[in-house]
Design a protein around this motif. Sequence first.
Motif, PDB file in Angstrom:
ATOM      1  N   GLY B 254      49.042   6.261  -8.646  1.00  0.00           N
ATOM      2  CA  GLY B 254      49.426   5.215  -7.314  1.00  0.00           C
ATOM      3  C   GLY B 254      51.101   4.801  -7.052  1.00  0.00           C
ATOM      4  N   LEU B 255      51.820   6.085  -6.766  1.00  0.00           N
ATOM      5  CA  LEU B 255      52.789   6.356  -6.445  1.00  0.00           C
ATOM      6  C   LEU B 255      53.267   6.937  -5.152  1.00  0.00           C
ATOM      7  N   THR B 256      54.471   6.812  -4.281  1.00  0.00           N
ATOM      8  CA  THR B 256      54.857   7.573  -3.077  1.00  0.00           C
ATOM      9  C   THR B 256      55.795   9.071  -3.529  1.00  0.00           C
ATOM     10  N   VAL B 257      55.217   9.933  -2.670  1.00  0.00           N
ATOM     11  CA  VAL B 257      55.784  10.822  -2.922  1.00  0.00           C
ATOM     12  C   VAL B 257      57.390  10.564  -1.971  1.00  0.00           C
ATOM     13  N   PRO B 258      58.515  10.440  -2.094  1.00  0.00           N
ATOM     14  CA  PRO B 258      60.237   9.964  -1.047  1.00  0.00           C
ATOM     15  C   PRO B 258      59.786  11.311  -0.356  1.00  0.00           C
ATOM     16  N   ASP B 259      58.661  11.189   1.044  1.00  0.00           N
ATOM     17  CA  ASP B 259      59.130  12.145   2.548  1.00  0.00           C
ATOM     18  C   ASP B 259      58.155  12.061   3.327  1.00  0.00           C
ATOM     19  N   PRO B 260      58.631  11.046   4.080  1.00  0.00           N
ATOM     20  CA  PRO B 260      57.814  10.336   5.116  1.00  0.00           C
ATOM     21  C   PRO B 260      58.151  11.460   6.009  1.00  0.00           C
ATOM     22  N   ASP B 261      56.940  12.602   5.753  1.00  0.00           N
ATOM     23  CA  ASP B 261      56.977  13.604   6.663  1.00  0.00           C
ATOM     24  C   ASP B 261      55.762  14.231   6.141  1.00  0.00           C
ATOM     25  N   LEU B 262      55.377  13.655   4.559  1.00  0.00           N
ATOM     26  CA  LEU B 262      54.656  14.399   3.665  1.00  0.00           C
ATOM     27  C   LEU B 262      52.945  14.703   5.124  1.00  0.00           C
ATOM     28  N   LYS B 263      52.864  15.297   5.034  1.00  0.00           N
ATOM     29  CA  LYS B 263      51.291  15.041   5.921  1.00  0.00           C
ATOM     30  C   LYS B 263      49.752  16.286   5.569  1.00  0.00           C
ATOM     31  N   TRP B 264      48.889  16.016   5.070  1.00  0.00           N
ATOM     32  CA  TRP B 264      47.834  16.632   5.680  1.00  0.00           C
ATOM     33  C   TRP B 264      47.943  17.425   6.370  1.00  0.00           C
TER      34      TRP B 264
END
Lengths: 94, 329
Positions: B254-264
């Motif tokens: 339930g944590l957020t990877v600190p990268d707004p551009d992270l995308k599958w």
Amino acid sequence: MSKEWPLWEVFIRGQHGLNHRHVGSLHAPDAEMAILNARDVYTRRNEGVSIWVVPSAQITASSPSEKGPLFEPSNSKVYRHPTFFDIPDEVGHM
Amino acid sequence: MYAQVVKSEGSKTRDEMTPEELAFQDRIDRGEKIEPKEWMPEGYRKTLIRQIGQHAHSEIVGQLPEGNWITRAPTLERKAILLAKVQDEAGHGLYLYSAAETLGVSRDELMELLHAGKMKYSSIFNYPTLTWADMGAVGWLVDGAAIMNQVPLQRTSYGPYSRAMIRICKEESFHQRQGYAIMMKMAQGTPAQKRMAQDALNRLWYPSLMMFGPSDKDSVHSAQSMAWKIKMNTNDELRQKFVDQTVPQAEYLGLTVPDPDLKWNEEKGGYDFSEPDWSEFYDVLAGNGPCNKDRLGARVKAWEDGAWFRDALVVHAEKAAARRAVAAE
Ligand SMILES: [Fe+2]
Ligand SMILES: [Fe+2]
């Protein structure tokens, strides 16, 4: 720089009664310390029931460049392996 | 990775190789292991000393950020686990120093090169561990990244290095799992604990991505090391694998990877993600990270403060040997 502790080769026998096996080396001032260090470095997870240590300088190794002539005699003696002999199936397991 | 920027010696085409070098390359291509006393190109030997040495130094210096929390672990059990983990890292360093020593360099020489700032260790250990959640994030991310790199290195061409990697890999999984277990506890704990876990992830995410070394387009020494099979994958390959493996684990927490551009990215079957700040990476490597001076200072102090003890044990051993010699006469 002070004098470096000598290097020891460490051999360990595992739980199941097999031969001692070379596991690596380490530095220690003497044989007693080498055993204690080997306990900490190489048997942290119950890997052994017996430890041998040997000063690395005491190991004599066969020379890699003589690998050919040294091991050649056994190459040609394929009849030393059981699979060399064809035994008919009717004979059963042998 | 633990050896992030290893300068590789020369790169030759087959036409430029001597018959000895050709035969050597053929052995590697056939998957044979190279053993200590066998002939090897000088460049292979030197590059390996650098790489294994850097790897060993990383294991040893890597004890410091976690050692920082041993006395402050929240429970006795956590303390015992962390001690065992840090002790393993000491073992990893020792396996690797012995592997390097088979190439004709002594452990003390390697130590002195480290202490003189002439050899490096992984940039990751120049970041501070500010809270207990960092013990979770380090095990999960840093050991996780190390595993990514070390698993393929079990197949490296140099026998002693390969055997050291096999031993190390057997022990690493415990490291990553104990870290993830800490993260689970924190992430499922109070809101304040969860914030600590998120904060640890925020601070350690990009430094963990840097562990794989510069991007392939800037990684100048890769080709020769890959031909010699002392590097098994490119930096970007391993980084991608790490991100693909880690993102779902962060989601589970339930944590957020600190990268707004992270995308599958369906097409490539992996995540698109932001590169770390490479100028920060080079800056940390150059000695200007938040903890470089502390880390190296702690190593040098331990070495110098322990000198009298190492010397005393040598003198004791020599006296005992002399006594035995007299007794045997
Ligand atoms: Fe390790
Ligand atoms: Fe580890």
